[in-house]
Write a protein that holds these residues in place. Structure first.
Motif, PDB file in Angstrom:
ATOM      1  N   THR A 105      -4.881  -3.950   4.377  1.00 50.92           N
ATOM      2  CA  THR A 105      -5.737  -3.866   3.233  1.00 50.92           C
ATOM      3  C   THR A 105      -6.449  -5.069   3.051  1.00 50.92           C
ATOM      4  O   THR A 105      -5.913  -6.416   3.042  1.00 50.92           O
ATOM      5  CB  THR A 105      -4.464  -3.624   1.932  1.00 50.92           C
ATOM      6  OG1 THR A 105      -3.703  -2.702   2.250  1.00 50.92           O
ATOM      7  CG2 THR A 105      -5.648  -3.343   0.825  1.00 50.92           C
TER       8      THR A 105
ATOM      9  N   SER B  99       0.785  -1.085  -0.084  1.00 50.15           N
ATOM     10  CA  SER B  99       0.120  -0.121  -0.127  1.00 50.15           C
ATOM     11  C   SER B  99       0.797   1.209  -0.098  1.00 50.15           C
ATOM     12  O   SER B  99       0.557   2.245  -0.737  1.00 50.15           O
ATOM     13  CB  SER B  99      -0.753  -0.120   1.419  1.00 50.15           C
ATOM     14  OG  SER B  99      -1.757  -1.325   1.099  1.00 50.15           O
TER      15      SER B  99
ATOM     16  N   ASP C 127      -3.766  -2.036  -5.773  1.00 45.28           N
ATOM     17  CA  ASP C 127      -3.301  -2.598  -4.503  1.00 45.28           C
ATOM     18  C   ASP C 127      -4.069  -3.896  -3.825  1.00 45.28           C
ATOM     19  O   ASP C 127      -5.312  -3.867  -4.064  1.00 45.28           O
ATOM     20  CB  ASP C 127      -3.130  -1.511  -3.437  1.00 45.28           C
ATOM     21  CG  ASP C 127      -2.577  -1.978  -2.107  1.00 45.28           C
ATOM     22  OD1 ASP C 127      -1.767  -2.792  -2.127  1.00 45.28           O
ATOM     23  OD2 ASP C 127      -2.994  -1.416  -1.264  1.00 45.28           O
TER      24      ASP C 127
HETATM   25 MG   LIG Z   1      -1.711  -2.946   2.244  1.00 39.49          MG
END
Ligand SMILES: [Mg+2]
Ligand SMILES: Nc1nc2c(ncn2[C@@H]2O[C@H](COP(=O)(O)OP(=O)(O)O)[C@@H](O)[C@H]2O)c(=O)[nH]1
Length: 458
Positions: free
Chosen positions: A259, A238, A278
């Motif tokens: 994430t 990220s 991502d």
């Molecule tokens: Mg991440």
């Protein structure tokens, strides 16, 4: 409906994008264009139909219900217009209501509403542009980067058509050579002729390859490339996304599993559009939400044009990384060794001999330029090379099919009992396919397929 003796209808549409704007344009094309203008336009004499092509005049547009708008009228006379027909463009005030009022007046005066892409289709049918150039019009409208627009413009100017035409002509010559052998009896067949045709076919195949090779770039130019950032949790995926975007888009924490969903953003690298994604860190997790994120991450990795596999360079290279990498294709992967600001663990260094590797510090935005270069290299596009026309999916499909026939013709000729008639018939098939690329040969379905993707008014 206004028709002349040729039976060609006069079409009209709003050419400007919907919404508020300074000016809106209603386009009218066909044999009745000037008569419609005469009926609706109130301004200084002479009437529009007595004015020369390439001129414009200011005045009022008056429908049956009274003044519709204050406008500028542009006059085009066949064949000097987009469609090669008589045409007028009415520039009125911006905004959707004003444009619709003008369009309604024009339709009431005898025009028919144009279908999507019909103006460009007429430009094709009149022979002003070929099919490859018509496709370029759409590419230009859809272009999201300067480079994509430039490539579309090259195509519109006929650069790609020229390449296709040259290929067609060369194949036609080879085919003609073969067909001329029919005039000879078998024993007086000149030996050099066959060798000559074989040589020509070889050069044609090289030309095919050159064109087919431009597809990768064409694909990236039109659709943009998809790049997935993958790797174990906490390696800095990220942080890398944020660094590439130059903004804090994804949440970054020292906690593994931050994430959970995929995040897609667009960046432009060297004029190419790159959709960068991502993903959730790959690990075994008991959390349902995280598990679903990991499933999505794996799917994305499979679909992407390129994978940036991030490794935490400050830690020893792990078995899990080894397992993940074993599933990836080397030519579609860049391994990014992150956190180079802390230290580079000795165990990650051997990777560099086998894979494409870049060292970065995402947190400090170091090594990013080099990584971007690597992305462009991997996408099969040529960095820094001047713009040039590239083939599309439709062209590729047809080229592959025609190429097969050319190869087959070559094989037939290489046999001991070479049969020139059979080889020539293969080349005829290739010619037919090649003819479909530029639209020398077309059928209604093909045209519908291409032009229905256009907007109304183009
Ligand atoms: Mg991440
Ligand atoms: N020292 C250092 N720390 C970093 C770097 N990149 C990321 N980090 C840290 O690593 C942790 C995890 O980062 P994050 O981007 O959330 O990793 P992700 O789970 O792979 O998305 C955070 O505490 C970051 O600040 C780097 O280049 N250097």
């Amino acid at each position: 409906m206004l028709m002349n003796t040729s039976g060609i209808e006069t079409i009209a549409a709003i050419a400007t994008a919907p919404g508020e704007g300074a000016v809106s344009i209603v386009r009218v094309s066909g044999p009745g264009s000037l008569a419609i203008a005469d009926r609706l336009f109130k301004g200084k004499a002479p009437l529009p139909s007595f004015r020369p092509g390439g001129s414009f005049v200011h005045g009022l547009l008056e429908g049956p219900a009274g003044v519709t708008d204050e406008v500028i009228l542009l006059i085009y006379r066949a064949p000097h217009s987009y469609t090669r027909e008589d045409a007028v463009e009415i520039q009125g005030h911006g905004g959707s209501a004003a444009a619709k009022r003008i369009l309604r007046a024009v339709l009431d005066a005898g025009a028919r509403l144009a279908e999507p892409g019909e103006f460009t289709k007429r430009a094709f049918l009149s022979g002003r542009i070929d099919l490859v150039q018509a496709e370029a019009v759409l590419d230009l409208i859809r272009a999201r980067t300067d480079r994509a627009a430039q490539a579309a413009l090259e195509q519109l100017n006929g650069r790609l058509s020229g390449a296709f035409n040259a290929l067609y002509d060369k194949t036609l010559v080879a085919c003609g050579d073969l067909e001329s052998t029919l005039d000879f009896s078998e024993d007086e067949l000149p030996a050099t002729l066959m060798a000559d045709v074989a040589l020509k076919l070889k050069s044609i195949r090289a030309e095919f390859k050159r064109l087919l090779d431009s597809w990768d770039e064409g694909h990236v130019l039109r659709e943009g490339a998809s790049v997935a950032i993958a790797g174990r949790p906490n390696v800095g995926k990220s942080t890398l996304l944020n660094a590439l975007l130059g903004k804090e888009r994804a949440i970054v924490t020292p906690l593994a599993g931050t994430t959970r969903d995929t995040i897609e953003e667009q960046i432009t690298i060297d004029g190419y559009l790159v959709r960068i994604c991502d993903t959730a860190g790959l690990r075994d997790s008991s959390c349902l939400i995280e598990q679903d994120g990991i499933r999505r991450a794996r799917e994305l990795v499979l679909q992407s044009d390129l994978i940036i596999y991030v490794v935490d360079g400050s830690l020893p290279f792990s078995q899990e990384d080894r397992d993940h990498l074993a599933r990836l294709q080397k030519h579609k992967t860049i391994i990014v060794i992150n956190k180079s600001d802390i230290s580079i663990n000795e165990t990650v260094k051997p990777l560099a001999s086998d894979w494409s590797v870049r060292y970065i510090s995402a947190a400090r935005s170091e090594g990013l330029e080099d990584l971007k270069k690597g992305i462009i290299e991997h996408l099969g596009v040529r960095e820094g090379i001047p713009h040039h026309a590239v083939i599309s999916e439709r062209h590729r499909h047809l080229l592959i099919s025609a190429h097969k026939d050319i190869v087959e013709a070559g094989l037939i000729l290489s046999r001991a009992e070479a049969d020139p008639t059979l080889a020539a018939s293969r080349l005829r098939m290739a010619l037919e396919t090649l003819g479909t690329v530029t639209g020398r040969i077309y059928h209604e379905e093909l045209l519908n397929n291409i032009f229905s993707r256009f907007c109304i008014g183009k």
